[in-house]
Each structure stands twice: as structure tokens, then as C-alpha cells.
Design an enzyme around this catalytic site. Structure first.
Site, PDB file in Angstrom:
ATOM      1  N   SER A 262     -24.060  32.456  -2.668  1.00 33.52           N
ATOM      2  CA  SER A 262     -23.913  33.891  -2.859  1.00 33.52           C
ATOM      3  C   SER A 262     -24.307  34.779  -1.449  1.00 33.52           C
ATOM      4  O   SER A 262     -25.341  34.658  -0.837  1.00 33.52           O
ATOM      5  CB  SER A 262     -25.163  34.361  -3.982  1.00 33.52           C
ATOM      6  OG  SER A 262     -25.470  35.853  -3.983  1.00 33.52           O
TER       7      SER A 262
ATOM      8  N   HIS B 250     -19.426  33.115  -3.827  1.00 33.23           N
ATOM      9  CA  HIS B 250     -19.873  34.132  -5.019  1.00 33.23           C
ATOM     10  C   HIS B 250     -20.208  35.540  -4.316  1.00 33.23           C
ATOM     11  O   HIS B 250     -20.859  35.835  -3.430  1.00 33.23           O
ATOM     12  CB  HIS B 250     -21.168  33.382  -5.562  1.00 33.23           C
ATOM     13  CG  HIS B 250     -21.925  34.349  -6.720  1.00 33.23           C
ATOM     14  ND1 HIS B 250     -21.297  33.860  -8.096  1.00 33.23           N
ATOM     15  CD2 HIS B 250     -22.841  35.165  -6.777  1.00 33.23           C
ATOM     16  CE1 HIS B 250     -21.999  34.529  -8.787  1.00 33.23           C
ATOM     17  NE2 HIS B 250     -22.909  35.228  -8.204  1.00 33.23           N
TER      18      HIS B 250
ATOM     19  N   ASP C 102     -21.621  39.204  -5.331  1.00 35.73           N
ATOM     20  CA  ASP C 102     -22.581  39.828  -6.461  1.00 35.73           C
ATOM     21  C   ASP C 102     -22.286  41.344  -6.266  1.00 35.73           C
ATOM     22  O   ASP C 102     -22.467  41.910  -5.024  1.00 35.73           O
ATOM     23  CB  ASP C 102     -23.996  39.670  -6.284  1.00 35.73           C
ATOM     24  CG  ASP C 102     -24.509  38.338  -6.662  1.00 35.73           C
ATOM     25  OD1 ASP C 102     -24.077  37.928  -7.643  1.00 35.73           O
ATOM     26  OD2 ASP C 102     -24.935  37.549  -5.645  1.00 35.73           O
TER      27      ASP C 102
ATOM     28  N   MET D 104     -23.049  45.128  -7.664  1.00 34.17           N
ATOM     29  CA  MET D 104     -23.939  45.539  -8.225  1.00 34.17           C
ATOM     30  C   MET D 104     -23.936  47.336  -8.190  1.00 34.17           C
ATOM     31  O   MET D 104     -23.581  47.733  -7.051  1.00 34.17           O
ATOM     32  CB  MET D 104     -25.556  45.354  -7.875  1.00 34.17           C
ATOM     33  CG  MET D 104     -25.660  43.982  -7.781  1.00 34.17           C
ATOM     34  SD  MET D 104     -27.346  43.560  -7.420  1.00 34.17           S
ATOM     35  CE  MET D 104     -27.438  41.732  -7.073  1.00 34.17           C
TER      36      MET D 104
ATOM     37  N   HIS E  61     -19.041  38.371  -9.311  1.00 33.04           N
ATOM     38  CA  HIS E  61     -19.990  38.716 -10.388  1.00 33.04           C
ATOM     39  C   HIS E  61     -20.274  39.945 -10.627  1.00 33.04           C
ATOM     40  O   HIS E  61     -20.907  40.845  -9.799  1.00 33.04           O
ATOM     41  CB  HIS E  61     -21.144  37.668 -10.025  1.00 33.04           C
ATOM     42  CG  HIS E  61     -22.414  37.945 -11.089  1.00 33.04           C
ATOM     43  ND1 HIS E  61     -23.640  37.539 -10.632  1.00 33.04           N
ATOM     44  CD2 HIS E  61     -22.316  38.496 -12.177  1.00 33.04           C
ATOM     45  CE1 HIS E  61     -24.545  37.663 -11.907  1.00 33.04           C
ATOM     46  NE2 HIS E  61     -23.650  38.204 -12.716  1.00 33.04           N
TER      47      HIS E  61
ATOM     48  N   MET F   1     -21.785  43.060 -11.812  1.00 33.76           N
ATOM     49  CA  MET F   1     -23.063  43.488 -12.583  1.00 33.76           C
ATOM     50  C   MET F   1     -22.975  45.360 -12.656  1.00 33.76           C
ATOM     51  O   MET F   1     -23.686  45.859 -11.744  1.00 33.76           O
ATOM     52  CB  MET F   1     -24.353  43.201 -11.954  1.00 33.76           C
ATOM     53  CG  MET F   1     -24.600  41.589 -12.140  1.00 33.76           C
ATOM     54  SD  MET F   1     -25.826  40.942 -10.868  1.00 33.76           S
ATOM     55  CE  MET F   1     -24.414  40.579  -9.463  1.00 33.76           C
TER      56      MET F   1
ATOM     57  N   MET G  74     -27.661  33.299 -16.248  1.00 32.44           N
ATOM     58  CA  MET G  74     -28.441  33.646 -15.387  1.00 32.44           C
ATOM     59  C   MET G  74     -30.052  33.297 -15.558  1.00 32.44           C
ATOM     60  O   MET G  74     -30.339  33.201 -16.415  1.00 32.44           O
ATOM     61  CB  MET G  74     -28.635  35.241 -15.366  1.00 32.44           C
ATOM     62  CG  MET G  74     -27.457  36.086 -15.219  1.00 32.44           C
ATOM     63  SD  MET G  74     -26.828  35.995 -13.477  1.00 32.44           S
ATOM     64  CE  MET G  74     -28.021  36.413 -12.656  1.00 32.44           C
TER      65      MET G  74
ATOM     66  N   PHE H  53     -31.456  41.405  -7.885  1.00 31.08           N
ATOM     67  CA  PHE H  53     -31.944  40.917  -6.514  1.00 31.08           C
ATOM     68  C   PHE H  53     -31.837  39.279  -6.303  1.00 31.08           C
ATOM     69  O   PHE H  53     -31.923  38.318  -7.251  1.00 31.08           O
ATOM     70  CB  PHE H  53     -33.456  41.335  -6.398  1.00 31.08           C
ATOM     71  CG  PHE H  53     -33.581  42.765  -6.620  1.00 31.08           C
ATOM     72  CD1 PHE H  53     -33.375  43.838  -5.687  1.00 31.08           C
ATOM     73  CD2 PHE H  53     -33.799  43.214  -7.953  1.00 31.08           C
ATOM     74  CE1 PHE H  53     -33.411  44.990  -5.844  1.00 31.08           C
ATOM     75  CE2 PHE H  53     -33.966  44.478  -8.258  1.00 31.08           C
ATOM     76  CZ  PHE H  53     -33.692  45.446  -7.216  1.00 31.08           C
TER      77      PHE H  53
ATOM     78  N   GLY I 176     -33.472  35.855  -4.075  1.00 32.41           N
ATOM     79  CA  GLY I 176     -34.928  35.470  -3.878  1.00 32.41           C
ATOM     80  C   GLY I 176     -35.821  35.567  -4.903  1.00 32.41           C
ATOM     81  O   GLY I 176     -37.196  35.543  -4.660  1.00 32.41           O
TER      82      GLY I 176
ATOM     83  N   ASP J 198     -27.287  30.698 -11.868  1.00 27.49           N
ATOM     84  CA  ASP J 198     -27.320  31.878 -10.955  1.00 27.49           C
ATOM     85  C   ASP J 198     -28.776  32.317 -11.015  1.00 27.49           C
ATOM     86  O   ASP J 198     -29.193  32.838 -11.944  1.00 27.49           O
ATOM     87  CB  ASP J 198     -26.450  32.966 -11.238  1.00 27.49           C
ATOM     88  CG  ASP J 198     -26.089  34.010 -10.001  1.00 27.49           C
ATOM     89  OD1 ASP J 198     -26.863  33.742  -9.120  1.00 27.49           O
ATOM     90  OD2 ASP J 198     -25.401  34.926 -10.251  1.00 27.49           O
ATOM     91  N   GLY J 199     -29.426  32.052  -9.823  1.00 30.74           N
ATOM     92  CA  GLY J 199     -30.724  32.804  -9.684  1.00 30.74           C
ATOM     93  C   GLY J 199     -31.921  31.623  -9.373  1.00 30.74           C
ATOM     94  O   GLY J 199     -32.033  30.796 -10.325  1.00 30.74           O
TER      95      GLY J 199
END
Ligand code: DX5
Ligand code: ZN
Length: 222
Positions: free
Chosen positions: A10, A35, A37, A39, A68, A70, A139, A145, A147, A177-178
Site C-alpha cells: 500500500s 495497492h 488507497d 480517501m 481501494h 474509500m 479490512m 489510516f 499503521g 488489508d490493515g
């Protein structure tokens, strides 16, 4: 059928001031997908990149772009993200009232279609669209976020989704993911995931570490 585990770094955890080079470096280091992200500060409490950034980095890698989304609404932006060079577009069922329509729209634009399940969304939410999707992205953190700590409650959901996929005859990727690390990757692989999305665990240590980090994730999941 579960495939060999693939790694999708990601780029949220990369150095955004050198995004093109980061995408190149991670591609050379053995990644299977990139990947990305997206947002919107509305569906999730953070804002990242849009189609113009995807277009700008497209020439820096031959790997498929796993995008992805979001964002809410999703439908008005599908065309722009597909045309920017996305190979896979993944949406959340909560992001709009008509998930099936969103999936059809993604396919109309010649992208593979994914559905992502938030930690509080049950596996059953994908039941009605199992015949249409190419990827299910579970997820294991609340989206927004990088981390964050891995949520162990995702393991039962991964196992449930794996059963649903295997009960059918379609080729559907099962990604997580995550909070994926060398500690959590074996757990999600055991539960049935065959694609690991990882930001922090890939990009930590800078470019000279990417190859080692990707290899470590892949081997931990074996
Ligand atoms: C979170 C994103 C993730 C995130 C993962 O909303 O969807 O892709 O970048 O980051 P790590 O691997 O650091 O948890
Ligand atoms: Zn993501």
C-alpha cells in the site's frame, strides 16, 4: 481455491514526495500488485489521492493497480479511476445504496471489481454479489489510516469468506488489508487469505529494505 499468497504494497506508507520512484522500487522488489488507497475525507476521516495521481504513476510500474476506493459516493468517479489506469477497483458496500450497480459500472469500464468489508460489516454482506466480484478485501483495521493495530476479529470473517468463495466455482481473490506484519500474515493466510495488503511492513526501512520486507511477508504466510 486459495492461491499462493501475493503481496500488494500500500503506497500510503511510501514517501509521497517521490511517489513514482517508490512505485518503481517496490515493483522491482517483488510486489505482485500496487495497492492505492483513495480517501475522500467523508467516507473515511482522511484524504489521499485521486485519478490524476494514479495516471501520473501508471508508467512507473507494469504491475496491476489495485485501487481501494474509500469514497462516497463511488459511482460518479468510477470512469475517471478506470481511465487513469486502475486494473481493479474496490468499493465498500456502505459507500452507496446500490452495490450491484457499482460493480456493474466498474466492469463496464473494463476493470476487475472488488468489494471491501469494514470490520463491522458481516461476511454475509457479499453473498448477493458473489457471482459478480473478482476480489473481496477484508479490512483488518478501520479504514482511513496506515499503521494501525490488526483486529483479530477479522480472522473469523476471512474464514467465513473463504468458505463462501470455495462453495462457488468463480476465481475470486481474498485480500486482507490493515496491520499486516510477519506476525499477522500467517494468521490471515491460515484463515484463507491469498493476498496481503501491507503498507508499513513493506515500506519500513526505505528502498533498500523493500525486497527483504516483501520476501519476509510472503515467507511468513507460507
Ligand atoms: C487503510 C488502508 C490500508 C493501509 C494499510 O485504510 O486501506 O491499505 O494503508 O496500512 P498498514 O499496512 O500500515 O496497516
Ligand atoms: Zn487499502
Amino acid at each position: 481455491m486459495k492461491k499462493d499468497v501475493r503481496v500488494a504494497p500500500s503506497i500510503l506508507a511510501s514517501d509521497f514526495s517521490r511517489l513514482g520512484e517508490e512505485v518503481q522500487a517496490v515493483s522491482k522488489a517483488g510486489a505482485d500488485f500496487i495497492h492505492i488507497d483513495v480517501m475522500d475525507g467523508h467516507f473515511v476521516p482522511n484524504i489521499t489521492v485521486g485519478p490524476s495521481v494514479i495516471k501520473a504513476i501508471r508508467s512507473h510500474s507494469d504491475l496491476p493497480f489495485d485501487v481501494h476506493l474509500m469514497i462516497s459516493p463511488v459511482d460518479p468517479y468510477v470512469e475517471a479511476f478506470a481511465e487513469a489506469g486502475s486494473d481493479m477497483l474496490t468499493a465498500h458496500p456502505e459507500a452507496g445504496p446500490h452495490l450491484h450497480r457499482t460493480i456493474q459500472l466498474i466492469k463496464k469500464h473494463e476493470s476487475r471489481a472488488g468489494v471491501s468489508l469494514n470490520p463491522s460489516t458481516p461476511a454475509e454482506a457479499i453473498g448477493p454479489v458473489l457471482g459478480d466480484v473478482d476480489l473481496i478485501l477484508v479490512m483488518s483495521v478501520n479504514p482511513g489510516f496506515g499503521g494501525q493495530m490488526f483486529l483479530h476479529s477479522s480472522l473469523a470473517k476471512i474464514a467465513a469468506v473463504r468458505k463462501m468463495i470455495d462453495a462457488g466455482d468463480r476465481d475470486i481473490d481474498l485480500a486482507v488489508d490493515g496491520g499486516i506484519t510477519t506476525e499477522t500474515a500467517p494468521l490471515v493466510a491460515e484463515a484463507g487469505a491469498d493476498m496481503l495488503v501491507a503498507g508499513t511492513a513493506v515500506f519500513q526501512g526505505g528502498p533498500e529494505k523493500y525486497q527483504e520486507n516483501i520476501k519476509a511477508l510472503r515467507e511468513s504466510a507460507r
